[in-house]
Design a protein around this motif. Structure first.
Motif, short mmCIF file in Angstrom:
data_model
loop_
_atom_site.label_atom_id
_atom_site.label_comp_id
_atom_site.label_asym_id
_atom_site.label_seq_id
_atom_site.Cartn_x
_atom_site.Cartn_y
_atom_site.Cartn_z
N VAL A 220 0.84 -1.19 0.00
CA VAL A 220 0.00 0.00 0.00
C VAL A 220 0.88 1.25 0.00
N LYS A 221 0.61 2.16 -0.94
CA LYS A 221 1.35 3.41 -1.01
C LYS A 221 0.59 4.55 -0.34
N THR A 222 -0.68 4.74 -0.70
CA THR A 222 -1.48 5.81 -0.09
C THR A 222 -2.88 5.30 0.25
N VAL A 223 -3.44 5.88 1.30
CA VAL A 223 -4.82 5.60 1.70
C VAL A 223 -5.52 6.93 1.91
N GLU A 224 -6.61 7.15 1.18
CA GLU A 224 -7.39 8.37 1.34
C GLU A 224 -8.80 7.99 1.79
N VAL A 225 -9.27 8.63 2.84
CA VAL A 225 -10.60 8.36 3.38
C VAL A 225 -11.44 9.61 3.25
N ASN A 226 -12.60 9.48 2.63
CA ASN A 226 -13.55 10.58 2.50
C ASN A 226 -14.83 10.14 3.20
N ARG A 227 -14.99 10.59 4.44
CA ARG A 227 -16.14 10.16 5.25
C ARG A 227 -17.44 10.70 4.71
N LYS A 228 -17.42 11.88 4.11
CA LYS A 228 -18.65 12.47 3.58
C LYS A 228 -19.23 11.64 2.45
N GLN A 229 -18.38 11.08 1.61
CA GLN A 229 -18.85 10.23 0.52
C GLN A 229 -18.86 8.74 0.90
N SER A 230 -18.41 8.39 2.09
CA SER A 230 -18.26 6.99 2.53
C SER A 230 -17.35 6.24 1.57
N ARG A 231 -16.21 6.82 1.29
CA ARG A 231 -15.32 6.29 0.26
C ARG A 231 -13.90 6.15 0.79
N VAL A 232 -13.28 5.01 0.50
CA VAL A 232 -11.89 4.76 0.84
C VAL A 232 -11.16 4.46 -0.46
N THR A 233 -10.07 5.20 -0.74
CA THR A 233 -9.29 5.00 -1.95
C THR A 233 -7.90 4.54 -1.55
N VAL A 234 -7.53 3.34 -2.02
CA VAL A 234 -6.24 2.74 -1.70
C VAL A 234 -5.44 2.64 -2.99
N THR A 235 -4.22 3.15 -2.97
CA THR A 235 -3.34 3.08 -4.14
C THR A 235 -2.09 2.31 -3.76
#
Length: 148
Positions: A53-68
């Motif tokens: 895993v390089k980056t983890v972005e969490v957007n609670r407003k959209q209920s979205r987790v983006t893992v790169t």
């Protein structure tokens, strides 16, 4: 691949037949319902320590987790589910990429702003005649008045 990765391929002692192939770099988007900072932190920490895993972005407003990173999408989903949260792959696509956004299955009230559900009926066929028919009555068509 960085310079160190390239040079490390020449310096390995093991044979090439036993060396495992590296997973391709990819972005995995997952929908996870998070209510508070604790939920957000728990989900982020569970994925952040995975190998590759390089980056983890969490957007609670959209209920979205983006893992790169160099990860397997099913392993990321399984790791997030192990926190006790209900998770699924990101089912939405941007509104402007869809030809028919108000098809029965595509419109979802729970979708974030600017997104609709990704269903087959919403995306037009590449060889569809809809574009040709709308061009007939377009301002760009000089014969549109004679057709009407």
């Amino acid at each position: 691949m960085g310079a160190l990765d390239y040079l490390s391929n020449f310096c390995t002692v093991t044979s090439t037949s036993t060396r495992s192939r590296r997973k391709p770099m990819q972005t995995v988007e997952i929908k996870v319902k998070m209510d508070c900072d604790g939920c957000e932190r728990r989900v982020k920490n569970s994925v952040k320590h995975m190998k590759g895993v390089k980056t983890v972005e969490v957007n609670r407003k959209q209920s979205r987790v983006t893992v790169t990173g160099y990860v397997e999408p099913n392993h990321v989903l399984k790791r997030i589910k192990s926190t006790g949260k209900r998770a699924e792959f990101w089912p939405y696509i941007p509104y402007n990429l869809v030809s028919y956004p108000y098809v029965n299955q595509a419109y979802d009230k729970r979708a974030p702003a600017g997104y609709v559900k990704n269903v087959v009926q919403a995306v037009s066929a590449p060889n569809g005649t809809d574009e040709q028919m709308t061009y007939l009555f377009s301002d760009d068509n000089p014969n549109a008045c004679s057709i009407m």
